[in-house]
Design an enzyme around this catalytic site. Sequence first.
Site: not given
Length: 366
Positions: A117, A328, A193
């Site tokens: 991420h 996602e 997320h």
Amino acid sequence: MSKSSFPFLCLIITLSVTGGIVNGNETKVNIYELKRGDFSFKATNYGARMVSLILPDKNGKPVDVVLGFDSLKAYLNDAQYFGPVSGRVANRIKNAQFTLNGVVYHLDKNIGNNSIHGGFKGFSKVIWTVQKYVKDGPNPFIVFHYNSYDGEGGYPGSLSVTATYTLLQSYKLSLTMRAKALNKVTPVSLTTHSYWNLGGHNSGNILSDEVQIFATRYLPTDNQIIPTGKIAPVRGTPYDFLKFRQVGSRIANVKPGYDTYYIFDAYNAKKKNALILAAIVKNNKKTGIGMKVFSSAPGMQFYTANYVINITGKGGYVYQPHCAYTFEGMGYPDAVNRPYFPSVFINPGQVYAQDMLYEFQVSKKY
Ligand SMILES: *[C@@H]1O[C@H](CO)[C@@H](O)[C@H](O)[C@H]1NC(C)=O
Ligand SMILES: *[C@@H]1O[C@H](CO)[C@@H](O)[C@H](O)[C@H]1NC(C)=O
Ligand SMILES: *[C@@H]1O[C@H](CO)[C@@H](O)[C@H](O)[C@H]1NC(C)=O
């Protein structure tokens, strides 16, 4: 003050006291509400995070279906990515590196020896600015903007990113993400997320919810949840959600739970930005709330909050494994190291686009 209004006020006060400096701009972290009748949404510019989404259940009682926290402090300590826009590249990158035009780029190692991420901060732990904000009317919306600098998290080139949340008629939440490479070729793969629980954020686990995912293929992973490089059929495996199945029906066979990238059958690379139906969550038995997930990405990570353990969330409720699911939409994980996966690189001047749409229906039948 009524009991039910306390968490809301508490949230505003604790989140707005802490300011920050971004690019020389004084920027406050705040909560922004979008409201369309009995449909309301809250987001914060800290990580462009979804904080809540409230709609009436089958009896007309408001239910918050997004997991989150009551204070900025809790968001600052969040290691489980509650609600943010994740990037510059969402998901895992093997050995936290990739090679582009003969140059090796070293990224933040923020999960073992890998990167996830966007690195230690990524886009989820920075303050975004608010570009536009229309809180009510027919299509309330908010535009968050973030300028990612050349070298941030190890990534090449500056990137101008926007994330726009919009409430549309009858319980639709749209999220459009755009990123423009300003000076160098760079990988970009954004997602949201957000943890969802259609029984309410504080209603326990989602194992009896029935889910359908429109993907006949998925990416098998190694013991660090990095794709092995194979593309495998879901048929005959616990990953098969082509027909409605309870999330918990085969979860014991994929311990500690689903954290899996599905490749959408309907994705067509020639129709960029087209939203396709990615997944459906059947109406929750308690609330009657169901959800359709649309995405413009080639696939999505389906995650069942496997590593959410003893986390005190909104109203003091303690979140535990399988208390929510994420849907996602994003590019293939570790695509930067797999030339035969669809490319996630964009050129200077090029604009990356990824859209998500979450549509809710409420039915009295359930
Ligand atoms: C403040 O932020 C805006 C938008 O992100 C940016 O264009 C501007 O350069 C910043 N101001 C300063 C003084 O850096
Ligand atoms: C990371 O890499 C180093 C060096 O190869 C190794 O010793 C270490 O065990 C690795 N750490 C993890 C968590 O895999
Ligand atoms: C979670 O909380 C329980 C009860 O307090 C405790 O026994 C357990 O060790 C905790 N687990 C983790 C991973 O913190």
